[in-house]
Design an enzyme around this catalytic site. Structure first.
Site, PDB file in Angstrom:
ATOM      1  N   LYS A   1      83.470  57.109  23.584  1.00  0.00           N
ATOM      2  CA  LYS A   1      83.123  57.570  22.126  1.00  0.00           C
ATOM      3  C   LYS A   1      82.411  58.709  22.003  1.00  0.00           C
ATOM      4  O   LYS A   1      81.777  59.151  22.806  1.00  0.00           O
ATOM      5  CB  LYS A   1      82.286  56.204  21.781  1.00  0.00           C
ATOM      6  CG  LYS A   1      82.809  54.845  21.352  1.00  0.00           C
ATOM      7  CD  LYS A   1      81.619  53.918  21.234  1.00  0.00           C
ATOM      8  CE  LYS A   1      82.188  52.725  20.216  1.00  0.00           C
ATOM      9  NZ  LYS A   1      81.041  52.144  19.866  1.00  0.00           N
TER      10      LYS A   1
ATOM     11  N   SER B   1      67.395  54.592  39.648  1.00  0.00           N
ATOM     12  CA  SER B   1      67.394  55.789  38.639  1.00  0.00           C
ATOM     13  C   SER B   1      66.917  56.924  39.430  1.00  0.00           C
ATOM     14  O   SER B   1      65.983  57.546  39.748  1.00  0.00           O
ATOM     15  CB  SER B   1      66.121  55.523  37.776  1.00  0.00           C
ATOM     16  OG  SER B   1      65.983  56.630  36.835  1.00  0.00           O
TER      17      SER B   1
ATOM     18  N   ARG C   1      71.688  61.962  38.147  1.00  0.00           N
ATOM     19  CA  ARG C   1      73.095  61.904  37.511  1.00  0.00           C
ATOM     20  C   ARG C   1      73.875  62.628  38.426  1.00  0.00           C
ATOM     21  O   ARG C   1      73.871  63.864  38.504  1.00  0.00           O
ATOM     22  CB  ARG C   1      72.929  62.047  36.084  1.00  0.00           C
ATOM     23  CG  ARG C   1      72.112  60.878  35.534  1.00  0.00           C
ATOM     24  CD  ARG C   1      72.098  61.446  34.088  1.00  0.00           C
ATOM     25  NE  ARG C   1      73.393  61.134  33.266  1.00  0.00           N
ATOM     26  CZ  ARG C   1      74.066  59.887  33.168  1.00  0.00           C
ATOM     27  NH1 ARG C   1      73.565  58.580  33.308  1.00  0.00           N
ATOM     28  NH2 ARG C   1      75.141  59.803  32.425  1.00  0.00           N
TER      29      ARG C   1
ATOM     30  N   ALA D   1      70.068  66.965  26.720  1.00  0.00           N
ATOM     31  CA  ALA D   1      71.115  67.238  25.770  1.00  0.00           C
ATOM     32  C   ALA D   1      70.856  68.298  24.833  1.00  0.00           C
ATOM     33  O   ALA D   1      71.554  69.271  24.466  1.00  0.00           O
ATOM     34  CB  ALA D   1      71.018  66.040  24.866  1.00  0.00           C
TER      35      ALA D   1
ATOM     36  N   GLU E   1      88.082  62.881  24.247  1.00  0.00           N
ATOM     37  CA  GLU E   1      86.985  62.240  24.697  1.00  0.00           C
ATOM     38  C   GLU E   1      87.852  60.848  25.074  1.00  0.00           C
ATOM     39  O   GLU E   1      88.684  60.077  24.325  1.00  0.00           O
ATOM     40  CB  GLU E   1      86.209  61.910  23.336  1.00  0.00           C
ATOM     41  CG  GLU E   1      85.213  60.783  23.780  1.00  0.00           C
ATOM     42  CD  GLU E   1      84.390  60.996  24.855  1.00  0.00           C
ATOM     43  OE1 GLU E   1      83.720  62.077  25.219  1.00  0.00           O
ATOM     44  OE2 GLU E   1      84.181  59.798  25.603  1.00  0.00           O
TER      45      GLU E   1
ATOM     46  N   ILE F   1      63.509  59.667  33.907  1.00  0.00           N
ATOM     47  CA  ILE F   1      64.309  58.582  33.122  1.00  0.00           C
ATOM     48  C   ILE F   1      63.525  57.172  33.679  1.00  0.00           C
ATOM     49  O   ILE F   1      63.299  56.365  33.137  1.00  0.00           O
ATOM     50  CB  ILE F   1      65.793  58.621  33.388  1.00  0.00           C
ATOM     51  CG1 ILE F   1      66.423  59.705  32.609  1.00  0.00           C
ATOM     52  CG2 ILE F   1      66.435  57.234  33.066  1.00  0.00           C
ATOM     53  CD1 ILE F   1      67.878  59.768  32.784  1.00  0.00           C
TER      54      ILE F   1
ATOM     55  N   GLY G   1      91.214  63.930  29.682  1.00  0.00           N
ATOM     56  CA  GLY G   1      91.522  65.405  29.646  1.00  0.00           C
ATOM     57  C   GLY G   1      91.537  65.934  31.120  1.00  0.00           C
ATOM     58  O   GLY G   1      90.467  65.435  31.925  1.00  0.00           O
TER      59      GLY G   1
ATOM     60  N   LYS H   1      64.872  55.904  23.829  1.00  0.00           N
ATOM     61  CA  LYS H   1      64.109  56.092  22.979  1.00  0.00           C
ATOM     62  C   LYS H   1      63.621  55.042  22.071  1.00  0.00           C
ATOM     63  O   LYS H   1      62.832  54.601  21.725  1.00  0.00           O
ATOM     64  CB  LYS H   1      64.019  57.313  22.433  1.00  0.00           C
ATOM     65  CG  LYS H   1      63.490  58.555  23.042  1.00  0.00           C
ATOM     66  CD  LYS H   1      64.157  59.125  24.217  1.00  0.00           C
ATOM     67  CE  LYS H   1      64.167  58.911  25.424  1.00  0.00           C
ATOM     68  NZ  LYS H   1      64.539  59.527  26.467  1.00  0.00           N
TER      69      LYS H   1
ATOM     70  N   HIS I   1      44.436  70.087   9.250  1.00  0.00           N
ATOM     71  CA  HIS I   1      43.504  69.352   9.774  1.00  0.00           C
ATOM     72  C   HIS I   1      43.630  68.008   8.505  1.00  0.00           C
ATOM     73  O   HIS I   1      43.687  67.961   7.523  1.00  0.00           O
ATOM     74  CB  HIS I   1      42.221  69.799   9.459  1.00  0.00           C
ATOM     75  CG  HIS I   1      40.806  69.147   9.709  1.00  0.00           C
ATOM     76  ND1 HIS I   1      40.561  68.491  11.113  1.00  0.00           N
ATOM     77  CD2 HIS I   1      40.179  68.108   9.015  1.00  0.00           C
ATOM     78  CE1 HIS I   1      39.583  67.788  10.899  1.00  0.00           C
ATOM     79  NE2 HIS I   1      39.469  67.608   9.482  1.00  0.00           N
TER      80      HIS I   1
HETATM   81  C1  LIG Z   1      68.577  57.070  30.110  1.00  0.00           C
HETATM   82  C2  LIG Z   1      68.792  58.394  29.531  1.00  0.00           C
HETATM   83  C3  LIG Z   1      67.805  59.008  28.934  1.00  0.00           C
HETATM   84  C4  LIG Z   1      68.103  60.268  28.457  1.00  0.00           C
HETATM   85  N1  LIG Z   1      67.038  60.923  27.742  1.00  0.00           N
HETATM   86  C5  LIG Z   1      67.224  62.104  27.287  1.00  0.00           C
HETATM   87  C6  LIG Z   1      66.252  62.676  26.439  1.00  0.00           C
HETATM   88  O1  LIG Z   1      65.300  62.240  26.079  1.00  0.00           O
HETATM   89  N2  LIG Z   1      66.350  63.941  26.311  1.00  0.00           N
HETATM   90  C7  LIG Z   1      67.357  64.775  26.761  1.00  0.00           C
HETATM   91  O2  LIG Z   1      67.541  65.942  26.311  1.00  0.00           O
HETATM   92  N3  LIG Z   1      68.433  64.249  27.394  1.00  0.00           N
HETATM   93  C8  LIG Z   1      68.334  63.075  27.737  1.00  0.00           C
HETATM   94  N4  LIG Z   1      69.034  62.512  28.856  1.00  0.00           N
HETATM   95  C9  LIG Z   1      70.181  63.262  29.437  1.00  0.00           C
HETATM   96  C10 LIG Z   1      71.521  63.635  28.542  1.00  0.00           C
HETATM   97  O3  LIG Z   1      71.711  62.420  27.935  1.00  0.00           O
HETATM   98  C11 LIG Z   1      72.479  64.409  29.051  1.00  0.00           C
HETATM   99  O4  LIG Z   1      71.898  65.553  29.317  1.00  0.00           O
HETATM  100  C12 LIG Z   1      73.452  64.849  27.842  1.00  0.00           C
HETATM  101  O5  LIG Z   1      74.111  63.457  27.577  1.00  0.00           O
HETATM  102  C13 LIG Z   1      74.643  65.572  28.496  1.00  0.00           C
HETATM  103  O6  LIG Z   1      75.555  65.859  27.574  1.00  0.00           O
HETATM  104  P1  LIG Z   1      76.971  66.336  28.147  1.00  0.00           P
HETATM  105  O7  LIG Z   1      77.753  66.582  26.726  1.00  0.00           O
HETATM  106  O8  LIG Z   1      77.049  67.309  29.095  1.00  0.00           O
HETATM  107  O9  LIG Z   1      77.477  65.073  28.855  1.00  0.00           O
HETATM  108  P2  LIG Z   1      77.603  63.474  28.350  1.00  0.00           P
HETATM  109  O10 LIG Z   1      76.904  63.180  27.292  1.00  0.00           O
HETATM  110  O11 LIG Z   1      77.880  62.570  29.423  1.00  0.00           O
HETATM  111  O12 LIG Z   1      79.235  63.520  27.677  1.00  0.00           O
HETATM  112  C14 LIG Z   1      80.483  63.629  28.273  1.00  0.00           C
HETATM  113  C15 LIG Z   1      81.519  62.962  27.435  1.00  0.00           C
HETATM  114  O13 LIG Z   1      82.841  63.533  28.028  1.00  0.00           O
HETATM  115  C16 LIG Z   1      83.535  62.241  28.112  1.00  0.00           C
HETATM  116  N5  LIG Z   1      84.470  62.409  29.282  1.00  0.00           N
HETATM  117  C17 LIG Z   1      84.083  62.643  30.809  1.00  0.00           C
HETATM  118  N6  LIG Z   1      85.181  63.042  31.413  1.00  0.00           N
HETATM  119  C18 LIG Z   1      86.268  63.061  30.338  1.00  0.00           C
HETATM  120  C19 LIG Z   1      87.431  63.562  30.473  1.00  0.00           C
HETATM  121  N7  LIG Z   1      88.378  63.790  31.835  1.00  0.00           N
HETATM  122  N8  LIG Z   1      88.242  63.316  29.636  1.00  0.00           N
HETATM  123  C20 LIG Z   1      87.940  63.144  28.313  1.00  0.00           C
HETATM  124  N9  LIG Z   1      86.704  62.699  28.143  1.00  0.00           N
HETATM  125  C21 LIG Z   1      85.835  62.728  29.229  1.00  0.00           C
HETATM  126  C22 LIG Z   1      82.706  60.876  28.242  1.00  0.00           C
HETATM  127  O14 LIG Z   1      83.221  59.646  28.141  1.00  0.00           O
HETATM  128  C23 LIG Z   1      81.300  61.364  27.584  1.00  0.00           C
HETATM  129  O15 LIG Z   1      81.488  60.725  26.352  1.00  0.00           O
HETATM  130  C24 LIG Z   1      69.203  61.263  29.033  1.00  0.00           C
HETATM  131  C25 LIG Z   1      70.023  60.605  30.039  1.00  0.00           C
HETATM  132  C26 LIG Z   1      69.943  59.210  30.270  1.00  0.00           C
HETATM  133  C27 LIG Z   1      70.888  58.720  31.349  1.00  0.00           C
END
Ligand SMILES: Cc1cc2nc3c(=O)[nH]c(=O)nc-3n(C[C@H](O)[C@H](O)[C@H](O)COP(=O)(O)OP(=O)(O)OC[C@H]3O[C@@H](n4cnc5c(N)ncnc54)[C@H](O)[C@@H]3O)c2cc1C
Length: 466
Positions: free
Chosen positions: A37, A265, A268, A316, A34, A184, A114, A51, A445
């Site tokens: 964080k 917005s 992504r 997520a 990572e 969003i 990575g 949220k 209820h």
């Molecule tokens: C404002 C907002 C609200 C949202 N609300 C919701 C919600 O209510 N419910 C929901 O289900 N989803 C929500 N989402 C979407 C959700 O945040 C994402 O779908 C989810 O975080 C995706 O997870 P991920 O692990 O694929 O990617 P990410 O969460 O983006 O995590 C990827 C990680 O990889 C790290 N990284 C990237 N490239 C590298 C590399 N080459 N080497 C090492 N580390 C690296 C990044 O630093 C990051 O920490 C929301 C998103 C936003 C922006």
């Protein structure tokens, strides 16, 4: 010499850390890389902060209705910095908890960026752990995504913001344009409007929140307008001219609006670039998403990809589900792939939206003959008690040969706490349950969930309260 692990994961967001935790609990020796964080977008700039901000808005609405419950309070004043400190406290607590979980399961967390060097080989650089090479029998790519921007709207964090900056803002503007009326964008619009910002949504498509059942979408739009949010749909944003305390945004046919801030917005972008996938055998589509099959296998043997990096719903909990499929596949357990047509969707704007399965239009387009019912929260005791009676539950069922409602195809909700009520609807749709089966279940209820029970009961042809 490279360190060897059963599983090497790039990215510590929901996709990456779920693969790490689930894999470690199944006995795999896991390393996760990572570069920021652990927790990813979701924990630090996505689901959790967004949220939390909406909860601040909910508290403001509760204060506005305090007089109805007999309280006399002065006009409440908001110190948004205090609210943000509280939100950060929630994030910190969850981050600490996640870090402990990873530690307890003996997952090696490597700080750095990575990149894929080839089958089973990952390079790490630029972080606290220095330059190193890891080998993995399996590799999972989980690099996630970042906000898309639009030309002419350079993000400066002052006037033009994306979600990344807005969730960290220490104050709120008196006026704002939100470009993009998706989930969003609508959450931010709803939050800011409840906290006193004059909000305008500019959406290129014919309606905000595309993909929602029409009855649900209409209700959200009506509520937004009632709360003073201006919505322009079918309009293209042309550019903006900074000046004074903000900027003037041009859109549509020579229309413009002067605002203090612009929140972009518009979706992504997958973060595939840094993974250096060119020439590795892992194929990427024209939008930068990593191509995967139903078990999230990439086009290179031994390499899987999950979460926002792949062209599936950017949620997520979808990333969690994909991570579980991947680990089961690695273990040779023949997993059931994620059924993307039936995942739960929740939008936490006010009023909240939650759904699983087909909307009425989508069911008809898919060739289903359907029976539908809408049950409003207006007659629900709990909804009236909490003063949140605007909303409905809509159930879409297949029409059987005898004309009666059969299998439940979709459950769509809008109104109070529906994001916490979707569970039953999600289960019904995914269990392929029939109306008659679900109507047997007893609802507590008084509860908001009685509305779902009543809706399903009505579809049997016999109801209690409706
Ligand atoms: C404002 C907002 C609200 C949202 N609300 C919701 C919600 O209510 N419910 C929901 O289900 N989803 C929500 N989402 C979407 C959700 O945040 C994402 O779908 C989810 O975080 C995706 O997870 P991920 O692990 O694929 O990617 P990410 O969460 O983006 O995590 C990827 C990680 O990889 C790290 N990284 C990237 N490239 C590298 C590399 N080459 N080497 C090492 N580390 C690296 C990044 O630093 C990051 O920490 C929301 C998103 C936003 C922006």
């Amino acid at each position: 010499m490279a360190d060897r692990h059963d599983l090497v994961i790039i990215g510590g967001g929901p996709g990456g850390y779920a693969a790490a935790l689930y894999g470690a609990s199944a006995g795999l020796d896991v390393a996760m890389i990572e570069n920021q964080k652990v927790g990813g977008t979701c924990l630090h700039v996505g689901c959790i902060p967004a949220k939390s901000l909406l909860e601040t808005a909910a508290v403001r609405r509760a204060l506005a209705s305090a007089a109805e419950y007999g309280f006399t309070i002065d006009e409440p004043a908001l110190d948004f910095g205090v609210s943000q400190d509280r939100n950060q406290g929630v994030i910190d607590k969850l981050h600490k908890g996640l870090s402990s979980l990873l530690g307890n399961r003996k997952i090696r967390v490597v700080n750095g960026t990575g990149r894929l060097l080839g089958p089973g080989r990952v390079g790490v650089s630029g972080g606290e752990d220095g330059d190193l090479e890891l080998e993995g029998d399996a590799v999972v790519l989980a690099a996630g995504s970042v906000p898309r921007t639009i030309p002419g709207f350079e993000v400066d964090g002052q006037v033009v913001l994306t979600s990344d900056e807005l969730v960290k803002a220490r104050d709120l503007p008196t006026s704002a344009v939100v470009i993009g009326g998706g989930a969003i964008g609508c959450e931010f619009a709803s939050m800011m409007a409840d906290l006193g910002t004059e909000v305008t949504i500019l959406e290129a498509l014919p309606k905000i929140l595309p993909g929602l059942d029409t009855d649900v979408a209409k209700l959200v739009e009506r509520s937004f307008k009632k709360r003073g949010i201006t919505i322009h749909t079918g309009v293209e944003v042309k550019g903006h001219e900074p000046g004074g305390a903000g900027t003037t945004v041009q859109f549509g046919d020579d229309q413009s609006i002067e605002v203090e801030r612009v929140v972009v917005s518009v979706g992504r972008r997958p973060l595939s670039d840094a993974l250096a996938l060119d020439g590795t055998g892992v194929e990427v589509d024209e939008r930068g998403f990593v191509k995967v099959d139903e078990n999230c296998r990439t086009t290179l043997e031994g390499v899987w990809a999950v979460g926002d990096l792949v062209p599936t719903a950017q949620l997520a909990h979808v990333a969690f589900a994909e991570a579980i499929v991947v680990i089961k596949d690695i273990l040779g357990e023949d997993p059931t792939p994620v059924d993307y047509t039936r995942v739960p969707w929740c939008i936490y704007c006010h009023p909240e939206v939650a759904f699983a399965g087909l909307s009425e239009d989508a069911a008809k387009e898919a060739g289903h003959d359907v029976v539908t019912v809408k049950h409003r929260f207006g007659g629900n005791g709990r909804a009236l008690i909490i003063g949140e009676a605007d909303g409905l539950v809509k159930v879409i069922a297949a029409k059987d040969a005898d004309g009666r409602a059969g299998q439940i195809l979709g459950v769509h909700m809008v109104g109070p706490w529906v994001t916490e009520q979707l569970g039953q609807g999600y289960l019904a749709v995914n269990w392929e349950a029939t109306v008659d089966e679900v109507a047997q279940f007893i609802q507590p209820h008084p509860s908001l969930s009685e509305n779902f029970g009543e809706a399903v009961m009505a579809l049997t042809g016999r109801g209690l309260h409706g």
